[in-house]
Motif scaffolding. Sequence first.
Motif, PDB file in Angstrom:
ATOM      1  N   TRP A  71      14.880 -39.317  39.482  1.00 48.59           N
ATOM      2  CA  TRP A  71      14.497 -39.145  38.071  1.00 48.59           C
ATOM      3  C   TRP A  71      13.077 -39.661  37.838  1.00 48.59           C
ATOM      4  O   TRP A  71      12.272 -39.038  37.139  1.00 48.59           O
ATOM      5  CB  TRP A  71      15.513 -39.855  37.165  1.00 48.59           C
ATOM      6  N   ASP A  72      12.745 -40.803  38.453  1.00 49.47           N
ATOM      7  CA  ASP A  72      11.372 -41.328  38.381  1.00 49.47           C
ATOM      8  C   ASP A  72      10.402 -40.272  38.921  1.00 49.47           C
ATOM      9  O   ASP A  72       9.410 -39.947  38.289  1.00 49.47           O
ATOM     10  CB  ASP A  72      11.227 -42.602  39.238  1.00 49.47           C
ATOM     11  N   ALA A  73      10.749 -39.736  40.109  1.00 46.28           N
ATOM     12  CA  ALA A  73       9.856 -38.769  40.769  1.00 46.28           C
ATOM     13  C   ALA A  73       9.735 -37.504  39.918  1.00 46.28           C
ATOM     14  O   ALA A  73       8.645 -36.932  39.789  1.00 46.28           O
ATOM     15  CB  ALA A  73      10.395 -38.428  42.152  1.00 46.28           C
TER      16      ALA A  73
ATOM     17  N   ILE B 110      14.336 -58.323  36.426  1.00 44.99           N
ATOM     18  CA  ILE B 110      13.747 -57.027  36.096  1.00 44.99           C
ATOM     19  C   ILE B 110      14.466 -55.933  36.883  1.00 44.99           C
ATOM     20  O   ILE B 110      14.570 -56.013  38.116  1.00 44.99           O
ATOM     21  CB  ILE B 110      12.226 -57.017  36.412  1.00 44.99           C
ATOM     22  N   ASP B 111      14.952 -54.983  36.178  1.00 46.59           N
ATOM     23  CA  ASP B 111      15.683 -53.811  36.666  1.00 46.59           C
ATOM     24  C   ASP B 111      17.088 -54.137  37.167  1.00 46.59           C
ATOM     25  O   ASP B 111      18.051 -53.521  36.756  1.00 46.59           O
ATOM     26  CB  ASP B 111      14.884 -53.047  37.733  1.00 46.59           C
ATOM     27  N   ILE B 112      17.206 -55.094  38.083  1.00 45.74           N
ATOM     28  CA  ILE B 112      18.517 -55.490  38.611  1.00 45.74           C
ATOM     29  C   ILE B 112      18.347 -56.871  39.241  1.00 45.74           C
ATOM     30  O   ILE B 112      17.271 -57.155  39.782  1.00 45.74           O
ATOM     31  CB  ILE B 112      19.015 -54.419  39.639  1.00 45.74           C
TER      32      ILE B 112
ATOM     33  N   LYS C 168       7.060 -57.437  47.272  1.00 48.63           N
ATOM     34  CA  LYS C 168       5.854 -56.599  47.398  1.00 48.63           C
ATOM     35  C   LYS C 168       6.146 -55.104  47.253  1.00 48.63           C
ATOM     36  O   LYS C 168       5.327 -54.247  47.570  1.00 48.63           O
ATOM     37  CB  LYS C 168       5.152 -56.909  48.726  1.00 48.63           C
ATOM     38  N   GLY C 169       7.351 -54.786  46.746  1.00 45.90           N
ATOM     39  CA  GLY C 169       7.669 -53.391  46.427  1.00 45.90           C
ATOM     40  C   GLY C 169       7.309 -53.117  44.968  1.00 45.90           C
ATOM     41  O   GLY C 169       6.588 -53.897  44.332  1.00 45.90           O
ATOM     42  N   ASN C 170       7.835 -52.030  44.438  1.00 48.04           N
ATOM     43  CA  ASN C 170       7.508 -51.676  43.052  1.00 48.04           C
ATOM     44  C   ASN C 170       8.193 -52.596  42.046  1.00 48.04           C
ATOM     45  O   ASN C 170       7.710 -52.738  40.922  1.00 48.04           O
ATOM     46  CB  ASN C 170       7.878 -50.215  42.778  1.00 48.04           C
ATOM     47  N   ASN C 171       9.296 -53.209  42.427  1.00 48.46           N
ATOM     48  CA  ASN C 171       9.893 -54.198  41.527  1.00 48.46           C
ATOM     49  C   ASN C 171       8.912 -55.362  41.357  1.00 48.46           C
ATOM     50  O   ASN C 171       8.671 -55.832  40.242  1.00 48.46           O
ATOM     51  CB  ASN C 171      11.248 -54.672  42.083  1.00 48.46           C
ATOM     52  N   GLY C 172       8.310 -55.779  42.472  1.00 50.53           N
ATOM     53  CA  GLY C 172       7.265 -56.816  42.416  1.00 50.53           C
ATOM     54  C   GLY C 172       6.085 -56.342  41.580  1.00 50.53           C
ATOM     55  O   GLY C 172       5.492 -57.119  40.830  1.00 50.53           O
ATOM     56  N   GLY C 173       5.763 -55.037  41.698  1.00 47.38           N
ATOM     57  CA  GLY C 173       4.685 -54.453  40.888  1.00 47.38           C
ATOM     58  C   GLY C 173       4.985 -54.601  39.404  1.00 47.38           C
ATOM     59  O   GLY C 173       4.106 -54.968  38.610  1.00 47.38           O
ATOM     60  N   ASP C 174       6.239 -54.329  39.032  1.00 44.37           N
ATOM     61  CA  ASP C 174       6.658 -54.541  37.634  1.00 44.37           C
ATOM     62  C   ASP C 174       6.385 -55.992  37.238  1.00 44.37           C
ATOM     63  O   ASP C 174       5.865 -56.266  36.153  1.00 44.37           O
ATOM     64  CB  ASP C 174       8.171 -54.313  37.464  1.00 44.37           C
ATOM     65  N   GLY C 175       6.766 -56.907  38.125  1.00 51.53           N
ATOM     66  CA  GLY C 175       6.618 -58.339  37.841  1.00 51.53           C
ATOM     67  C   GLY C 175       5.155 -58.702  37.584  1.00 51.53           C
ATOM     68  O   GLY C 175       4.838 -59.432  36.633  1.00 51.53           O
TER      69      GLY C 175
ATOM     70  N   LEU D 150      11.803 -59.792  42.491  1.00 49.27           N
ATOM     71  CA  LEU D 150      11.720 -59.816  43.959  1.00 49.27           C
ATOM     72  C   LEU D 150      12.094 -58.459  44.547  1.00 49.27           C
ATOM     73  O   LEU D 150      11.331 -57.850  45.284  1.00 49.27           O
ATOM     74  CB  LEU D 150      12.660 -60.898  44.512  1.00 49.27           C
ATOM     75  N   PHE D 151      13.301 -57.989  44.205  1.00 47.33           N
ATOM     76  CA  PHE D 151      13.749 -56.681  44.698  1.00 47.33           C
ATOM     77  C   PHE D 151      14.458 -55.942  43.576  1.00 47.33           C
ATOM     78  O   PHE D 151      15.180 -56.546  42.781  1.00 47.33           O
ATOM     79  CB  PHE D 151      14.720 -56.829  45.876  1.00 47.33           C
ATOM     80  N   GLY D 152      14.290 -54.651  43.558  1.00 45.69           N
ATOM     81  CA  GLY D 152      14.973 -53.816  42.578  1.00 45.69           C
ATOM     82  C   GLY D 152      15.906 -52.857  43.282  1.00 45.69           C
ATOM     83  O   GLY D 152      16.652 -53.250  44.189  1.00 45.69           O
ATOM     84  N   SER D 153      15.793 -51.602  42.910  1.00 46.22           N
ATOM     85  CA  SER D 153      16.713 -50.607  43.461  1.00 46.22           C
ATOM     86  C   SER D 153      16.378 -50.251  44.907  1.00 46.22           C
ATOM     87  O   SER D 153      17.077 -49.453  45.533  1.00 46.22           O
ATOM     88  CB  SER D 153      16.693 -49.348  42.589  1.00 46.22           C
ATOM     89  N   GLY D 154      15.294 -50.824  45.446  1.00 47.41           N
ATOM     90  CA  GLY D 154      14.931 -50.546  46.841  1.00 47.41           C
ATOM     91  C   GLY D 154      15.597 -51.483  47.834  1.00 47.41           C
ATOM     92  O   GLY D 154      15.334 -51.393  49.041  1.00 47.41           O
ATOM     93  N   LEU D 155      16.452 -52.375  47.356  1.00 47.57           N
ATOM     94  CA  LEU D 155      17.135 -53.302  48.280  1.00 47.57           C
ATOM     95  C   LEU D 155      17.893 -52.497  49.324  1.00 47.57           C
ATOM     96  O   LEU D 155      18.646 -51.584  48.990  1.00 47.57           O
ATOM     97  CB  LEU D 155      18.120 -54.165  47.481  1.00 47.57           C
ATOM     98  N   ASN D 156      17.679 -52.817  50.608  1.00 48.45           N
ATOM     99  CA  ASN D 156      18.369 -52.033  51.633  1.00 48.45           C
ATOM    100  C   ASN D 156      19.199 -52.870  52.599  1.00 48.45           C
ATOM    101  O   ASN D 156      19.782 -52.352  53.540  1.00 48.45           O
ATOM    102  CB  ASN D 156      17.367 -51.140  52.390  1.00 48.45           C
ATOM    103  N   ARG D 157      19.235 -54.172  52.385  1.00 45.59           N
ATOM    104  CA  ARG D 157      20.100 -55.044  53.203  1.00 45.59           C
ATOM    105  C   ARG D 157      20.312 -56.352  52.448  1.00 45.59           C
ATOM    106  O   ARG D 157      19.521 -56.681  51.555  1.00 45.59           O
ATOM    107  CB  ARG D 157      19.470 -55.303  54.580  1.00 45.59           C
ATOM    108  N   PRO D 158      21.355 -57.101  52.813  1.00 42.63           N
ATOM    109  CA  PRO D 158      21.576 -58.371  52.107  1.00 42.63           C
ATOM    110  C   PRO D 158      20.399 -59.319  52.337  1.00 42.63           C
ATOM    111  O   PRO D 158      19.722 -59.242  53.357  1.00 42.63           O
ATOM    112  CB  PRO D 158      22.851 -58.927  52.747  1.00 42.63           C
ATOM    113  N   LEU D 159      20.164 -60.195  51.373  1.00 45.19           N
ATOM    114  CA  LEU D 159      19.074 -61.155  51.516  1.00 45.19           C
ATOM    115  C   LEU D 159      19.433 -62.180  52.582  1.00 45.19           C
ATOM    116  O   LEU D 159      20.581 -62.600  52.690  1.00 45.19           O
ATOM    117  CB  LEU D 159      18.825 -61.878  50.185  1.00 45.19           C
ATOM    118  N   GLU D 160      18.442 -62.587  53.365  1.00 46.97           N
ATOM    119  CA  GLU D 160      18.693 -63.640  54.349  1.00 46.97           C
ATOM    120  C   GLU D 160      17.420 -64.465  54.551  1.00 46.97           C
ATOM    121  O   GLU D 160      16.364 -64.119  54.025  1.00 46.97           O
ATOM    122  CB  GLU D 160      19.192 -63.042  55.666  1.00 46.97           C
TER     123      GLU D 160
END
Length: 504
Positions: free
Chosen positions: A12-14, A156-158, A55-62, A126-136
């Motif tokens: 939808w963003d795209a 922000i976002d999630i 450093k993804g777009n969620n960070g960009g929002d921040g 830190l992370f939004g909808s681009g999260l692709n693995r659990p945080l560690e």
Amino acid sequence: MQILSAEQIREWDAYTIAHEPVASVDLMERAAEACAEWIEKKGWLHFDYSVYCGKGNNGGDGLAIARMLSQRGCKITVHILEFGHKGTDDFQVNLERLHECNVPIVFIQDNGFHPTPKGNIIIDALFGSGLNRPLEGIVADLVDFMNNSGNKIVSIDIPSGLFTDKSSKGNTVVKAAHTLSFQVYKTAFVMAENGQYTGQIEILDIGLHKDYLEQHKGAFFQMTDETFIRSIYKKRTSFSHKGNFGHALLMAGSYGKMGAAVMAAKACLRSGVGLLTVHLPKCGVDIMQTSTHEAMVSIDKDEHCIISIPDDISKYNVIGVGPGIGLENETKSLLPAILQLKKPLVIDADALNIIAENKALLQQLPAQTILTPHPKEFDRLFGESPNDFVRMEKAQHAASKHNCVIVLKGHNTFMAAPGAKGFFNNTGNPGMATGGSGDVLTGIITGLLAQKYSALNAAILGVYLHGLSADMALQFNSFETLLPSDIIKYLYRGFKSIITEKKE
Ligand SMILES: NC(=O)C1=CN([C@@H]2O[C@H](COP(=O)(O)OP(=O)(O)OC[C@H]3O[C@@H](n4cnc5c(N)ncnc54)[C@H](O)[C@@H]3O)[C@@H](O)[C@H]2O)[C@@H](O)CC1
Ligand SMILES: [K+]
């Protein structure tokens, strides 16, 4: 309102970027502006802020939010999680823009986290909808540090660490007081297991292109908001008479559980059924007749529980079965015969447990039967699930397989039906967690089904009204004092809020 997956939101963003058209960084600007405005409207500009960015777009929002709050006079410190690689393009643009505002930036490279000053609000980007693995590792440590800081967190976002479309059980996730998300609900937000992370959810309009939703109709889960409910509600005309609204049969109650039958009956009547007959054991007749004058009774031959079907069954157009019927063997043996009547049917409570003990009965459900299990009853019927996401998928599958409507009761009750993506309800409150709420729901849905709503619409409208009436009752109750009887009492307010013309 629609509920989208991470993939659908990305699409939808795209779509918006391509068709509005708008530059991706300008869309980010809109998202950030919506967050800054929300904070301003909240009256929070006198606070200081610690903004944590990936450093993804969620960070960009921040970063953009940090700039906008700084321009509004807030004292800001930005903390950037440094992975050694470059940020996304929009992140980099916003980093440059932030440099021009002289906002102090701390780069986090190891666990030596700077303590967040008391009273600062933490912005979690830190992370939004681009999260692709659990945080560690350091990221998980940082999130623990944020969660333990005692500071209020706005995500922000999630909340960072929370997956949009699958369970995050057992993972490290930010515990937000507020989540500011964009345009629509995400699937993660309607799962009870995530309630501890999201806090209060605010959906902010960032003007994503409406055509995308039109073009993909049917592909999304739906939140049953007021507009949708008004679209399925059937208005009464001045020429209506009781014959238009059906004759429901409730099979409910046993010795010691007649309250369930009374509540279901009252709720059914208050939902607008034309006529109601309650089939109950002999011990319940006086109770029903003195408590619920509008209900007729059909008297079972047994003193204590239901063991037979009323003779003149043809006069009833729907049956609701289950509230308080108990698990006596003779009641159990009766259930297959009830299914064989092939009437529109609502099945709840002990009737569900009886089916769970004899799962072959699932094959005999009349088409479009409505089942109203809570998660434990659902697990008994369809097997245990490790988390809410899996349980929801099972409900979709079971609804298709058995051609039935499943009302999986919970914080955001989920309704699954064959050929539909699925609906989540957004009314109701913790005051409803008292035995008897389910009996009231069964009564309401049975009453609506008798009035010729489709099975799915009866379920959707019934669940919505049930929650809304409980919300209305809160005006005069606390969560603790609210009783299922209050839900019945305030049903009129629920109905009125749908019926009353909206002032534009
Ligand atoms: N133009 C757009 O597409 C818009 C995007 N927006 C924002 O963009 C966000 C999505 O941005 P992205 O897709 O860049 O994703 P994220 O910012 O959520 O993060 C993705 C980055 O984090 C890494 N990552 C994922 N999981 C990790 C983990 N567990 N540990 C360490 N690194 C991990 C990924 O490899 C990737 O580099 C949304 O949540 C929203 O906040 C908004 O600005 C609205 C507009
Ligand atoms: K976040």
